[in-house]
Motif scaffolding. Structure first.
Motif, PDB file in Angstrom:
ATOM      1  N   MET A 122      -6.259  -3.103   1.192  1.00 45.42           N
ATOM      2  CA  MET A 122      -5.309  -2.790   0.137  1.00 45.42           C
ATOM      3  C   MET A 122      -6.041  -2.400  -1.158  1.00 45.42           C
ATOM      4  O   MET A 122      -5.750  -1.375  -1.767  1.00 45.42           O
ATOM      5  CB  MET A 122      -4.402  -3.984  -0.111  1.00 45.42           C
ATOM      6  CG  MET A 122      -3.419  -3.767  -1.237  1.00 45.42           C
ATOM      7  SD  MET A 122      -2.478  -5.248  -1.611  1.00 45.42           S
ATOM      8  CE  MET A 122      -3.665  -6.180  -2.568  1.00 45.42           C
ATOM      9  N   TYR A 123      -6.999  -3.243  -1.554  1.00 43.14           N
ATOM     10  CA  TYR A 123      -7.732  -2.942  -2.793  1.00 43.14           C
ATOM     11  C   TYR A 123      -8.474  -1.615  -2.673  1.00 43.14           C
ATOM     12  O   TYR A 123      -8.530  -0.830  -3.620  1.00 43.14           O
ATOM     13  CB  TYR A 123      -8.693  -4.085  -3.129  1.00 43.14           C
ATOM     14  CG  TYR A 123      -7.972  -5.297  -3.687  1.00 43.14           C
ATOM     15  CD1 TYR A 123      -7.159  -5.177  -4.810  1.00 43.14           C
ATOM     16  CD2 TYR A 123      -8.098  -6.546  -3.093  1.00 43.14           C
ATOM     17  CE1 TYR A 123      -6.483  -6.270  -5.320  1.00 43.14           C
ATOM     18  CE2 TYR A 123      -7.429  -7.658  -3.598  1.00 43.14           C
ATOM     19  CZ  TYR A 123      -6.615  -7.505  -4.720  1.00 43.14           C
ATOM     20  OH  TYR A 123      -5.945  -8.580  -5.219  1.00 43.14           O
ATOM     21  N   VAL A 124      -9.025  -1.360  -1.499  1.00 38.50           N
ATOM     22  CA  VAL A 124      -9.736  -0.100  -1.291  1.00 38.50           C
ATOM     23  C   VAL A 124      -8.767   1.072  -1.446  1.00 38.50           C
ATOM     24  O   VAL A 124      -9.058   2.055  -2.136  1.00 38.50           O
ATOM     25  CB  VAL A 124     -10.414  -0.077   0.095  1.00 38.50           C
ATOM     26  CG1 VAL A 124     -10.917   1.324   0.418  1.00 38.50           C
ATOM     27  CG2 VAL A 124     -11.553  -1.085   0.139  1.00 38.50           C
TER      28      VAL A 124
ATOM     29  N   HIS B  11      -1.672 -11.420  -2.580  1.00 38.60           N
ATOM     30  CA  HIS B  11      -3.017 -11.987  -2.469  1.00 38.60           C
ATOM     31  C   HIS B  11      -3.018 -13.458  -2.915  1.00 38.60           C
ATOM     32  O   HIS B  11      -3.512 -14.342  -2.215  1.00 38.60           O
ATOM     33  CB  HIS B  11      -3.977 -11.155  -3.322  1.00 38.60           C
ATOM     34  CG  HIS B  11      -5.409 -11.613  -3.278  1.00 38.60           C
ATOM     35  ND1 HIS B  11      -6.414 -10.909  -3.894  1.00 38.60           N
ATOM     36  CD2 HIS B  11      -6.002 -12.686  -2.713  1.00 38.60           C
ATOM     37  CE1 HIS B  11      -7.560 -11.541  -3.700  1.00 38.60           C
ATOM     38  NE2 HIS B  11      -7.338 -12.632  -2.987  1.00 38.60           N
ATOM     39  N   LEU B  12      -2.420 -13.704  -4.097  1.00 29.58           N
ATOM     40  CA  LEU B  12      -2.363 -15.086  -4.619  1.00 29.58           C
ATOM     41  C   LEU B  12      -1.655 -16.002  -3.641  1.00 29.58           C
ATOM     42  O   LEU B  12      -2.100 -17.109  -3.360  1.00 29.58           O
ATOM     43  CB  LEU B  12      -1.626 -15.101  -5.964  1.00 29.58           C
ATOM     44  CG  LEU B  12      -2.433 -14.629  -7.166  1.00 29.58           C
ATOM     45  CD1 LEU B  12      -1.562 -14.627  -8.408  1.00 29.58           C
ATOM     46  CD2 LEU B  12      -3.645 -15.546  -7.357  1.00 29.58           C
TER      47      LEU B  12
ATOM     48  N   ILE C 192       0.848  -1.196   0.000  1.00 36.15           N
ATOM     49  CA  ILE C 192       0.000   0.000   0.000  1.00 36.15           C
ATOM     50  C   ILE C 192       0.884   1.248   0.000  1.00 36.15           C
ATOM     51  O   ILE C 192       0.703   2.159  -0.814  1.00 36.15           O
ATOM     52  CB  ILE C 192      -0.947   0.013   1.220  1.00 36.15           C
ATOM     53  CG1 ILE C 192      -1.909  -1.175   1.157  1.00 36.15           C
ATOM     54  CG2 ILE C 192      -1.724   1.323   1.288  1.00 36.15           C
ATOM     55  CD1 ILE C 192      -2.791  -1.317   2.373  1.00 36.15           C
ATOM     56  N   ALA C 193       1.886   1.256   0.892  1.00 34.76           N
ATOM     57  CA  ALA C 193       2.752   2.427   1.019  1.00 34.76           C
ATOM     58  C   ALA C 193       3.486   2.701  -0.291  1.00 34.76           C
ATOM     59  O   ALA C 193       3.745   3.848  -0.633  1.00 34.76           O
ATOM     60  CB  ALA C 193       3.742   2.216   2.159  1.00 34.76           C
ATOM     61  N   ASN C 194       3.824   1.626  -1.023  1.00 38.38           N
ATOM     62  CA  ASN C 194       4.570   1.801  -2.271  1.00 38.38           C
ATOM     63  C   ASN C 194       3.664   1.866  -3.499  1.00 38.38           C
ATOM     64  O   ASN C 194       4.164   1.886  -4.624  1.00 38.38           O
ATOM     65  CB  ASN C 194       5.564   0.647  -2.435  1.00 38.38           C
ATOM     66  CG  ASN C 194       6.766   0.811  -1.525  1.00 38.38           C
ATOM     67  OD1 ASN C 194       7.606   1.670  -1.737  1.00 38.38           O
ATOM     68  ND2 ASN C 194       6.816   0.014  -0.480  1.00 38.38           N
ATOM     69  N   ARG C 195       2.369   1.901  -3.248  1.00 37.18           N
ATOM     70  CA  ARG C 195       1.388   1.881  -4.340  1.00 37.18           C
ATOM     71  C   ARG C 195       1.710   0.760  -5.335  1.00 37.18           C
ATOM     72  O   ARG C 195       1.623   0.933  -6.559  1.00 37.18           O
ATOM     73  CB  ARG C 195       1.346   3.224  -5.076  1.00 37.18           C
ATOM     74  CG  ARG C 195       1.260   4.427  -4.154  1.00 37.18           C
ATOM     75  CD  ARG C 195       0.746   5.669  -4.847  1.00 37.18           C
ATOM     76  NE  ARG C 195      -0.164   6.412  -3.973  1.00 37.18           N
ATOM     77  CZ  ARG C 195      -1.425   6.106  -3.777  1.00 37.18           C
ATOM     78  NH1 ARG C 195      -1.963   5.068  -4.394  1.00 37.18           N
ATOM     79  NH2 ARG C 195      -2.192   6.822  -2.967  1.00 37.18           N
ATOM     80  N   ALA C 196       2.122  -0.373  -4.814  1.00 35.45           N
ATOM     81  CA  ALA C 196       2.564  -1.488  -5.653  1.00 35.45           C
ATOM     82  C   ALA C 196       1.397  -2.441  -5.892  1.00 35.45           C
ATOM     83  O   ALA C 196       1.202  -3.417  -5.171  1.00 35.45           O
ATOM     84  CB  ALA C 196       3.723  -2.213  -4.984  1.00 35.45           C
ATOM     85  N   VAL C 197       0.618  -2.140  -6.937  1.00 33.14           N
ATOM     86  CA  VAL C 197      -0.603  -2.909  -7.189  1.00 33.14           C
ATOM     87  C   VAL C 197      -0.263  -4.334  -7.636  1.00 33.14           C
ATOM     88  O   VAL C 197      -0.820  -5.308  -7.125  1.00 33.14           O
ATOM     89  CB  VAL C 197      -1.465  -2.218  -8.265  1.00 33.14           C
ATOM     90  CG1 VAL C 197      -2.725  -3.023  -8.547  1.00 33.14           C
ATOM     91  CG2 VAL C 197      -1.818  -0.804  -7.839  1.00 33.14           C
ATOM     92  N   ARG C 198       0.702  -4.432  -8.586  1.00 31.59           N
ATOM     93  CA  ARG C 198       1.042  -5.753  -9.119  1.00 31.59           C
ATOM     94  C   ARG C 198       1.536  -6.667  -7.997  1.00 31.59           C
ATOM     95  O   ARG C 198       1.092  -7.808  -7.857  1.00 31.59           O
ATOM     96  CB  ARG C 198       2.128  -5.596 -10.182  1.00 31.59           C
ATOM     97  CG  ARG C 198       2.371  -6.806 -11.063  1.00 31.59           C
ATOM     98  CD  ARG C 198       3.438  -6.477 -12.121  1.00 31.59           C
ATOM     99  NE  ARG C 198       4.671  -5.979 -11.478  1.00 31.59           N
ATOM    100  CZ  ARG C 198       5.618  -6.776 -10.957  1.00 31.59           C
ATOM    101  NH1 ARG C 198       5.478  -8.084 -10.989  1.00 31.59           N
ATOM    102  NH2 ARG C 198       6.706  -6.254 -10.414  1.00 31.59           N
ATOM    103  N   GLN C 199       2.442  -6.149  -7.164  1.00 33.24           N
ATOM    104  CA  GLN C 199       2.964  -6.941  -6.054  1.00 33.24           C
ATOM    105  C   GLN C 199       1.855  -7.309  -5.080  1.00 33.24           C
ATOM    106  O   GLN C 199       1.823  -8.426  -4.552  1.00 33.24           O
ATOM    107  CB  GLN C 199       4.062  -6.162  -5.314  1.00 33.24           C
ATOM    108  CG  GLN C 199       5.357  -6.024  -6.108  1.00 33.24           C
ATOM    109  CD  GLN C 199       5.355  -4.776  -6.985  1.00 33.24           C
ATOM    110  OE1 GLN C 199       4.292  -4.312  -7.408  1.00 33.24           O
ATOM    111  NE2 GLN C 199       6.540  -4.255  -7.266  1.00 33.24           N
TER     112      GLN C 199
END
Length: 619
Positions: A85-87, A64-65, A52-59
């Motif tokens: 996180m998704y929010v 999650h997986l 979240i802090a790194n705005r790392a969506v892919r990671q």
DNA sequence: ATAGGGTTAG
């Protein structure tokens, strides 16, 4: 049995998460996957936070997986972290998919979704729906849930819903939570009911600065400036330290009631004590606006110049402030400066720019700005911009062009824009167009007293008294209700002196009348003649039965003269538009007494100096 | 353990 020491790969992973090294932690995460290992839930949660802090969506999706890949029993706690996180990434649909798939949902899971929908645009209904679903699911909402869902109740514009949520909070014994309380107060204020919020405030035994800010801001937002300022004083007396938000709201209250002395004190407090506050952009914007709306563009300009960071609000406030105070040239110069090295102008900025053009009678320039708004600044002309253009053309006497512009608007014209045209008809004494325009207004707003008043005054200005009588008769027949009486006020030190025509309750009324008579005699020598017949028929002038000698503006000006300090302008605020006779009066007084007078009326400023007014006698 | 409240320009 002693717990086993974690596997070195797990230890390594935990260490990297702790060091906030996201790339390495992600590598370690795939090692975990390859070895079929599982780390401590807290480490996963920390990794999610790192994403979240790194705005790392892919990671984040990979985490999650991983969390869901193992045959290990799912943990609601971890899913909640993923939801959050998704929010935070704004991926509401992903959050919802996960939420719907969760085998178990606790109060945090529900609240995360309720809060997400409450913040997102156009999903407030979903937020409230989820609150009800969670109750049906047997999960009791807590203070987190209530403080979140209140935002949704505001956005949904359903005052009934707000009351229901309030009841629910009481039922669960959560009304005394400071978060819920401040959210409730704010929700009522934003729904236009600061009084209901005040009741919630008064039931409070222990509060915090947020609760105070909610109620002060609530009154300030709803134009109940005196109550806001009274509470601001009380807050400080109670021993709470004001924050940026407190000061911003207090300043807004000063702006609303034009209390420059009080505003200046707050400003100097900001400068003296708060290094953080002094840097606060929003607070500084409020300072600039306060000085502008109190009629002191010099002080506003000084505050604006001292700001280290300026955003589009700062520039827009200053440009509009200069324009409203009759300094159109300066406003347009500042706008050119903004185009060179300021933020990109927005639709509010352009309202100020067009207002400046209209005020200075710059028809061609205004046209040019209006026509190029879309291409140059990507701003689509809205009602406000059309309103400025109608004012611009109307002031220049080009009434038919103004009418044509209204008829060509792609958005439906509202009462405000027709009233602008009606105002132009009044100034240019075009009674036949005025009748047609008034008709259009009354189609939209059948009970609008303003339309009748303007129409009647148009007839009066053209000295067509039979028209005045006709309008009055129509008003009587329709039972149009009277609006607020005219009121003018003057700020002195830390108090307000308010005047209403015919009300002689001010303790110094005798000396005020004495001063008024002295002024009348001086300006009479200089050639002022009251237009008795016009004033008698002027419906904007409050309480016509009273002699116009005692209009509230005149009383306020006379009072201020008795207290005048050399070199300082007299400042008067009026709740309605100023009437023609009072305008003429103020011009003459500014000349014979050699003193500047500033009157802020409901729409614009009048700076009187040496017998002339900054509005160019058009208002 | 994870979720929440107040502030600026026309």
């Amino acid at each position: 049995m002693r717990p086993l020491k974690p596997h070195p790969i797990i230890q390594h992973f935990t260490q990297l998460v702790r060091m906030k090294d996201l790339p390495s932690a992600m590598n370690a995460l795939s090692s975990l996957d390859n070895h079929g290992l599982r780390a401590d839930p807290v480490a996963y949660a920390d990794l999610v936070k790192l994403c979240i802090a790194n705005r790392a969506v892919r990671q984040g999706r990979l985490v999650h997986l991983h969390i869901h890949a193992d045959a290990v029993p799912p943990e609601t706690f971890l899913d909640n972290n993923l939801l959050n996180m998704y929010v935070k990434f704004g991926l509401l649909d992903d959050a919802r998919a996960l939420f719907d798939a969760m085998p178990e949902r606790n109060v945090v899971s529900w609240t995360t979704m309720v809060s997400a929908y409450a913040r997102a645009r156009a999903s407030s209904e979903e937020s409230v729906k989820l609150l009800n679903l969670m109750r049906r699911d047997g999960v009791a909402p807590n203070m987190f849930t209530y403080s979140s869902v209140l935002r949704a109740a505001v956005a949904a514009r359903e005052p009934r819903m707000l009351g229901q949520i309030h009841c629910g909070a009481i039922k669960h014994g959560l009304e005394s939570d400071v978060f819920v309380r401040s959210a409730l107060i704010d929700a009522y204020a934003k729904s236009g009911d600061p009084g209901d919020g005040f009741r919630v405030f008064n039931e409070m035994e222990t509060g915090d600065v947020f609760v105070w800010n909610s109620i002060i801001g609530g009154f300030a937002q709803n134009g109940r400036c005196d109550e806001a300022l009274r509470l601001f004083v009380e807050m400080k007396r109670t021993g709470f330290r004001s924050s940026q938000a407190t000061l911003t709201s207090a300043l807004r209250a000063c702006t609303g009631s034009a209390r420059m002395e009080m505003g200046r004190q707050i400003h100097s407090h900001v400068v003296k004590f708060g290094s953080a506050a002094a840097r606060d952009l929003i607070l500084n914007n409020a300072v600039v606006d306060m000085y502008c709306k109190c009629g002191s563009t010099d002080e506003a300009g000084a505050a604006f110049a001292r700001m280290r960071v300026r955003d589009v609000v700062s520039w827009s406030a200053m440009i509009a402030g200069l324009a409203q105070n009759g300094r159109s040239g300066d406003a347009l110069e500042l706008f050119e400066l903004m185009r060179e090295n300021g933020p990109r102008p927005n639709h509010v900025t352009m309202v100020g720019v067009l207002f400046a053009c209209s005020h200075a009678g710059l028809v061609d320039e205004g046209r040019l700005y209006f026509d190029s708004m879309r291409t140059l600044f990507d701003v689509k002309p809205g009602r406000e911009h059309y309103g400025c253009m109608v004012d611009l053309l109307g002031r220049a006497g080009r009434l038919n062009e103004a009418l044509k512009l209204i008829e060509e608007m792609e958005i439906a014209p509202d009462g405000v824009i027709w009233r602008t045209l009606l105002g132009a008809c009044k100034v240019h004494k075009n009674t036949s167009l005025a009748k047609r325009v008034a008709h259009r207004i009354l189609e939209l707003e059948p009970d609008d007293e303003g339309a009748y008043v303007l129409l009647s005054n148009t007839f009066a200005g053209a000295r067509r008294w039979e028209g005045v009588e006709m309008v009055r008769g129509a008003m009587r027949d329709r039972g149009v209700k009277k609006r607020d009486p005219g009121c003018s006020w003057v700020e002195e030190e830390m108090r307000i002196h308010a005047f209403v025509a015919g009300d002689d309750s001010h303790p110094e009324m005798e000396s005020i009348i004495g001063e008024l008579n002295r002024l009348f005699s001086r300006i009479g020598d200089a050639g002022y003649v009251a237009d008795a017949e016009l004033a008698l028929h002027d419906m904007e002038a409050e309480q016509r039965e009273e002699s116009m000698r005692y209009h509230s503006e005149k009383l306020a000006v006379a009072f201020a003269m008795t207290r005048a300090v050399a070199g300082k302008p007299i400042r008067v605020v009026k709740n309605l538009r100023t009437c023609g006779d009072c305008h003429a009066f103020a011009k003459m007084v500014s000349m014979v007494e050699g003193r500047d007078i500033v009157i802020r009326d409901a729409v614009r400023f009048h700076h009187f100096r040496g017998g002339a007014c900054s509005c160019g006698d058009y208002w």
